[in-house]
Design a protein around this motif. Sequence first.
Motif: not given
Length: 417
Positions: A198-200, A205, A213-215, A217, A219-221, A257
């Motif tokens: 969970n990138g949030d 990182r 990464s997920f979320g 935002s 910024k996540n993949d 999530y």
Amino acid sequence: MKYFLVGIKGSGMSALAIYLKQRGEEVLGSDVEESFFTEDNLKNNDIEYRTFSKDNLKKEYYYIISSSYSEDNNEEVKWIKKKRYKYKYYHDFISSLNHKVISISGTHGKTTTSALVKQMLDEDCSYIIGDGEGGYNPFSSYLVLEACEYKNHFLKYHSSIGVITCIEEDHTDFFKNLKEIYRSFKTYASHCSSLIYNGDLIKKRLKKKNAISFGFSYKNDVLINIIAQCDDGYYIELNYKRKEIYHVPFKGKHMIYNFVAALLVVKLLDKEYEEKKLILPKRRMNISSYQGSLIVDDYAHHPSEVESVINSLREMYPYHKITGIFQFHSYERALHFKKEFKRAFSLFDKIYLSDVYVPKREKENKKEQLKIDKIYKEFSKYNELVLLDIGSISEIFVFMGAGTIYKEIEKLHNTVE
């Protein structure tokens, strides 16, 4: 093989017992007399358990010992080691199993995410989950495993797929600070061939090959978008390889999530997910009715989890009065997070505190009682749990904690029966 599990009522130990029984092994074990919610699963699988006594022990058994016990606090463990019987501790035994492991880790959400992975795979896997649910599938090489960070137990495992749901300060009796916790999770990540996280909720990182990464935002993949809310949850758009829409049948951002983490495991296995009825594990937002009121049973024992519970319930029941009944489980956690707990408690219309949960093995410990007295003093402004007038009006009563608070619900339902 004849397996004897010392501390068989523990959530992970009881799940392992069921896994072994379904694998065709002879399984029995021992624990304290006190009853726990895991006992139903043991009884349903015809697994015998006894009260701790060295008279239970035989040389012919292979012993699996709960990490809660040692020769210092358990007569059986002391005898097993003295007689040099064959044994392994729980985490060492799990790491010796011959499976492709899908391990679910993180400060919060492990049990729910593990249960969702199992269901999304249609139980095409073996599983050992922290709500006492275990199962063995001889036709699948995969094991869905809840992996706890406490005392770095999860570093015993090497996983085909690893999941980190979030990283937050917890287990302050073991980890000195958040930096130390991150260090352990980075080591755990290095033990995983592929990683989902969970990138949030993870501030740093995790730079690793084959990490996703997920979320919410950018910024996540893998990006999550809520496109609609419905009575039982949400419709979300997920852009993994291509944009797709999924129904999340639960309320609360934390449940989105958990759902997405489980779904990405299925995607990494190149399996299709078809929408189905998903059920939350035991003691995770389990709702029942009692006369005119709703009763909620939840395992929340960290301030972040308590906040997630109340926020979800406010979404589900925006016009109801919500009363919390909380049981502290750890002296260290209670006082370390005293400000955070008080903030979480303030979100309820009223909060009651049950007796602090103390394991039976520590009840006669005078030092432990002094710690408990500090908790009562620090949280003295909250109402002591007495006989509540539950059911007289339409309200929601939320019982939370990792100890035995759920027994208060059992008492209520038993009065009706």
